[in-house]
Structures are given as structure tokens and as C-alpha cells.
Design an enzyme around this catalytic site. Structure first.
Site, mmCIF file in Angstrom:
data_model
loop_
_atom_site.group_PDB
_atom_site.id
_atom_site.type_symbol
_atom_site.label_atom_id
_atom_site.label_comp_id
_atom_site.label_asym_id
_atom_site.label_seq_id
_atom_site.Cartn_x
_atom_site.Cartn_y
_atom_site.Cartn_z
ATOM 1 N N CYS B 33 -31.746 52.577 17.479
ATOM 2 C CA CYS B 33 -32.241 53.527 18.470
ATOM 3 C C CYS B 33 -31.505 53.370 19.794
ATOM 4 O O CYS B 33 -31.726 54.130 20.726
ATOM 5 C CB CYS B 33 -33.748 53.411 18.652
ATOM 6 S SG CYS B 33 -34.278 51.874 19.362
ATOM 7 N N ASP B 35 -31.479 50.756 21.985
ATOM 8 C CA ASP B 35 -32.069 49.942 23.053
ATOM 9 C C ASP B 35 -32.444 48.563 22.523
ATOM 10 O O ASP B 35 -33.172 48.451 21.548
ATOM 11 C CB ASP B 35 -33.354 50.594 23.598
ATOM 12 C CG ASP B 35 -33.049 51.819 24.437
ATOM 13 O OD1 ASP B 35 -32.258 51.687 25.381
ATOM 14 O OD2 ASP B 35 -33.599 52.888 24.148
ATOM 15 N N CYS B 58 -29.775 52.535 27.713
ATOM 16 C CA CYS B 58 -29.467 53.592 28.666
ATOM 17 C C CYS B 58 -29.979 53.240 30.061
ATOM 18 O O CYS B 58 -30.531 52.163 30.286
ATOM 19 C CB CYS B 58 -30.080 54.895 28.186
ATOM 20 S SG CYS B 58 -31.877 54.830 28.173
ATOM 21 N N CYS B 102 -38.731 55.832 23.774
ATOM 22 C CA CYS B 102 -37.581 55.117 23.210
ATOM 23 C C CYS B 102 -37.053 54.032 24.133
ATOM 24 O O CYS B 102 -36.587 53.001 23.670
ATOM 25 C CB CYS B 102 -36.467 56.080 22.817
ATOM 26 S SG CYS B 102 -35.739 56.973 24.183
#
Lengths: 404, 122
Positions: B33, B35, B58, B102
Site C-alpha cells: 500500500c 506506507d 507519502c 491509507c
């Protein structure tokens, strides 16, 4: 702060000559090209001029050009219009796993509607195996749809050879040439193309205009119903200013193709060589053969860091690029192109695309090369994956989402 | 897209790094995903004396990691266990909707580190 725009594959600024061409159609020449009176007559010629300019860039006849609102519309029209018109002949489409969503999602919708779709795989460099294409052809195959060049990697596909295969089996051939037109020579005759799609805003024309080349005699079911515009092939009052702009942009592209290629390619190579020599542990995404890639595109993954955080950091230096990370795609999965190429999942999240344009300068590239190594290192120092002895997941265990 | 506070924590993240003699370490997220957050704790007399983080992810992932370290320092482990992902997001003046599930995992990482500390010390 100086702005450095390296995202031309996303969109390009309208060129001044294009804007100049367009402005009269917002002021004195405002007529509807379908009108018989003076106001209509003033603009109908502009449409035909633009048709010639577009046709000339791709070696087509003006009558084979239909103006549409964008690349996605052209791709929808090509695929849906073909499948419906040829439904008595078959129900099978062959496309690739790396198409733009305009093609991929249209094919997926057609699959839901009962058609069969083969998504050709690509290898680790994103290249197609044409033997696979030939193997996929059945008696029911009515359309082959392969992009001329990939928007993420810049890979150029062997369109002429695919055209020969399509001709050999008498199958209609559509290509999304949105990224190729204006960057590399595009000739619909040489490549035996039946349907080709162009988008204005990728080549210095405005957003909201595109064109589809439809080879003479190609039977299509009408997609947009309404008035008799575009010889009954696409209803709706034409976007005259946009179309005039698209025509001008195509004319400029014809004139400048050779010099554009040489200039942009040299700058892209400078960026590619600079990154390769200054940043350790990177991966080039796309074919290593630079001649088989668009001259303006470089896609590279920086191990251990995520793409969006790199983009935000570059943005702080005024540098605009794009990424295949999940965070920038609006989904939870990284780019389907990286997935199809079986790029290891953390590297897929880190894939970063630099796409140059005619306005890009050597100073801008050097500035990127000044800033990038330290920016990457700063994010690596923050990453739990860096220097921790973890190894990348193998292809067998990698969970990157593949369509196939 | 991001608030000024998110950008501040993303640009100048607090407490980045590792604690060599950490007595609690926690990690959440996965590579798929995009992360991964790792939190290092130094707990003394039930109080979190030091927190450091390392994050792959991110802008939101880095900013929430940074924020959670600031929020956790000085708290008792019971207080720190009360910290929620939602509270971290609010302290950053909010996150874009698509980032809420997320990339907003920093409190989970902190809780994992605390659980690791409790396990080790019992």
C-alpha cells in the site's frame, strides 16, 4: 522561485502561436460553422484548414479527420464504434496491459457488456512480444488496440509491425497516439492504421479538443448522436477555436519535429545520464534502448522512498514531475503500467516520471540534477527500508497488482 | 491538498531517526500500500521520554509520523495508548479524505511500539 515544468506528458502550455490563431474565434469570428450566413461562413473555412493541418502531420486525407473533445473521447469512439459496427463478425479485442485508462477502462466496460478482451503482457522493460499478439488472434478478433507510445515509460511500440499483422489477418487496428504525435514521426499509411487518436493539450493546443483519424471506408457505429456535424460521424457544434488551435499545433509539430526530437532528446539524455551517475540504487522503468523511447520521457524509481513524498519535495524547489505511486493515482495501488512490468512494489510506488517539452532548457535540467540527489538522500535517511538489510520482494511474492 | 501544518511536518519532520537503546519498537503498514511506519520508544518510569520514527510513504504518512512523536513525548504509556489516528489527523488540521485510512497509521505504530515495550518488560 523559478518554476520548472517537467510534466509535459500530463499536459503542455498552449503555445503563443496557437493562442494567436484561436483568439479571433472567440471575438469577431464567433459563428456556428453549420450556419449558412456570413457568420457561419467566416468560420467553416477554419475547420477545413485545421483538418488539413492535422491530416498532413499524420499523412492522412483531411476527410479522414474527425474532431472530438479529447483523447478519451476518441478512444471510446474507436473501440465502442468498432465493436458495435462489427458485432456480426466477432466479439474479441486484443489490447495491452499498459494502455492508458481511456483504452483499458473502455475495454473493461466492453468486457462487462459481453465482449472478450485479451490484455497482452509486457516484459520487465515494458516491451511487447509480437508472437504473443499473433497467438492471441482468433476468428472472432475484430480489433487490435495498441498505444503508439506509453505515457508513463515513453516506450514506443512497434506500430508498423503490428499494422502488418493486423493487415495480414484483416483485423481493424486502432492506436492511441496521444503521446506519440508531435514527438516522433507518425504515418498512418506506413503503419496501416485504421483509427488513430490525437489529443490537443499534449502538443501545445488547449484542453478540450482532440481528433480521431478514421481510415476511409471504416464502418463505425455513431457514438455521439445529434446534428450532422463532422459528416455525421460526431454530433455537436464544433469547438472552432480549439480546433483551429489544434490545427496550428499540428502544423508547428510538422515543421519542428526533427529539431524538437534532437533538442529534447539531448536534454532527456543529460537528465538520464546525470541521475544515473549521481544517484545510487535507482531503476530505469521502460526500455533501456533510448531510441525505442519517446525523446522526452524518463521514468525512474529511487529505491527506499515513495513517489509522492519525492514529488512534494521537488515541488518545493519549483520542479513539477509525476509519479506512479498509489498516492498520486487516487487509488491504493501503484501504477498498472509498473504492475504489468512486474516492477517490485516499493519501486513501483517510487516510480517518478520526468517528461520534457519544447520549452525545457539545459539550465532547468541542471537545476534538477543539483537538487535531486540530496532530496532523494534526505528521504532515504527517513526511510525504514534504507540500510536495514531488507531485500526487495521477489517476483513470486510481490503483490503488485497485475491485471493478467 | 495538504494543510500548512501537514506541509510543515512533512518539510521539517520532528524526531526522525532511530533510538539505539529503544525499549519499545513498533512497525505498521506494508509495502504494497506504499506506507511503512516504524516507531522507536524510550520509556522510563512509565513515561515516554523519547520517540523517534522512520517512515516510507507519502506526505501524509511522514507528517502524521512526525506529529505523533510530538504528541507522545512526555505522556504516560496509558495516555499514549489513548492517542488515536483521528486525533493525529486533527492536530494536523485534517488530512485529505483519501489519506485518512491509507496513510494515517502513525498512532497505530505508536501503539505497536508501546505493546512491544509492555511485552518486553513483563
Amino acid at each position: 522561485m523559478k518554476h520548472i515544468y517537467l510534466d509535459y506528458n500530463a499536459t503542455s502550455p498552449v503555445r503563443p502561436e496557437v493562442l494567436e490563431t484561436m483568439l479571433p474565434f472567440y471575438r469577431e469570428q464567433f459563428g456556428n460553422p453549420s450556419s449558412v450566413h456570413w457568420a457561419g461562413r467566416q468560420v467553416s473555412g477554419a475547420l477545413e484548414k485545421a483538418r488539413e493541418q492535422v491530416a498532413s502531420l499524420i499523412n492522412a486525407s483531411p476527410a479522414e479527420i474527425v474532431f472530438v473533445s479529447c483523447g478519451s473521447e476518441g478512444d471510446n469512439m474507436a473501440i465502442k464504434g468498432t465493436l458495435d459496427a462489427l458485432k456480426d463478425r466477432g466479439n474479441h479485442i486484443i489490447t495491452t496491459a499498459v494502455e492508458h485508462p481511456a483504452v483499458l477502462e473502455t475495454c473493461a466496460a466492453m468486457e462487462k457488456a459481453g465482449y472478450e478482451v485479451t490484455y497482452l503482457p509486457v516484459d520487465k522493460n515494458g516491451e511487447l512480444d509480437l508472437a504473443e499478439l499473433e497467438k492471441a488472434i482468433t476468428a472472432k478478433t475484430v480489433l487490435i488496440s495498441v498505444m503508439w507510445a506509453n505515457n508513463e515509460t515513453g516506450n514506443i511500440y512497434p506500430i508498423e509491425e503490428i499494422g502488418r499483422i493486423a493487415k495480414k489477418y484483416n483485423i481493424r487496428f486502432h492506436t492511441d497516439a496521444v503521446q506519440a504525435v508531435g514527438k516522433v514521426p507518425v504515418d498512418v499509411q506506413k503503419a496501416n492504421i485504421d483509427l488513430l487518436v490525437i489529443s490537443g493539450h499534449k502538443i501545445g493546443a488547449p484542453k478540450g479538443v482532440g481528433a480521431i483519424y478514421i481510415r476511409r471506408g471504416t464502418r463505425m457505429t455513431q457514438f455521439m448522436h445529434g446534428g450532422h456535424q463532422e459528416r455525421n460521424r460526431r454530433a455537436g457544434t464544433q469547438n472552432v477555436a480549439g480546433i483551429a488551435g489544434l490545427g496550428k499545433a499540428c502544423e508547428l509539430a510538422s515543421q519542428e519535429l526533427v529539431s524538437y526530437y534532437r533538442r529534447v532528446r539531448a536534454l532527456r539524455d543529460r537528465l538520464e545520464d546525470g541521475i544515473s551517475s549521481q544517484v545510487p540504487e535507482i531503476k530505469l522503468n521502460g526500455t533501456p534502448f533510448r531510441d525505442r523511447r519517446l525523446p522526452n520521457t524518463l521514468n525512474v524509481s529511487f529505491a527506499y522512498i515513495e513517489g509522492e513524498s519525492l514529488l512534494l519535495n521537488l515541488d518545493m524547489f519549483g520542479i513539477a514531475a509525476s509519479s506512479g505511486s498509489a498516492c498520486t493515482s487516487g487509488s491504493l495501488e501503484p501504477s498498472h503500467v509498473m504492475g504489468a512490468m512486474c516492477v517490485e512494489v516499493t519501486l513501483a510506488h517510487s516510480s517518478t516520471r520526468f517528461s520534457l517539452g519544447p520549452e525545457t532548457t539545459a539550465e532547468e535540467i541542471d537545476h534538477v540534477l543539483d537538487v535531486l540527489p540530496t532530496t532523494v538522500q534526505r528521504l532515504r535517511d527517513m526511510s525504514p527500508l534504507y540500510n536495514c538489510g531488507r531485500t526487495a520482494e521477489g517476483c513470486e511474492t510481490c503483490e503488485t497488482v497485475r491485471r493478467l | 491538498m495538504y494543510t500548512d501544518k501537514v506541509m510543515d511536518h512533512f518539510t521539517n519532520p520532528r524526531n526522525v531517526g532511530e533510538i539505539e537503546d529503544a525499549n519499545g519498537v513498533g512497525e505498521v503498514g506494508n509495502a504494497s500500500c506504499g506506507d511503512i511506519m516504524k516507531i522507536f520508544l524510550k520509556v522510563e518510569n512509565n513515561i515516554i521520554k523519547d520517540v523517534k520514527f522512520k517512515t516510507f510513504g507519502c506526505g501524509a504518512a511522514i507528517a502524521t509520523s512526525s506529529m505523533v512523536t510530538e504528541m507522545a513525548i512526555g505522556k504516560t504509556i496509558e495516555e499514549a495508548l489513548e492517542l488515536s489516528n483521528q486525533a493525529v489527523a486533527e492536530a494536523l488540521d485534517g488530512l485529505p479524505a483519501q489519506k485518512m485510512h491509507c496513510s494515517n497509521l502513525a498512532a497505530d505504530a505508536l501503539h505497536e511500539a508501546i505493546k512491544n515495550y509492555i511485552t518486553k518488560n513483563n
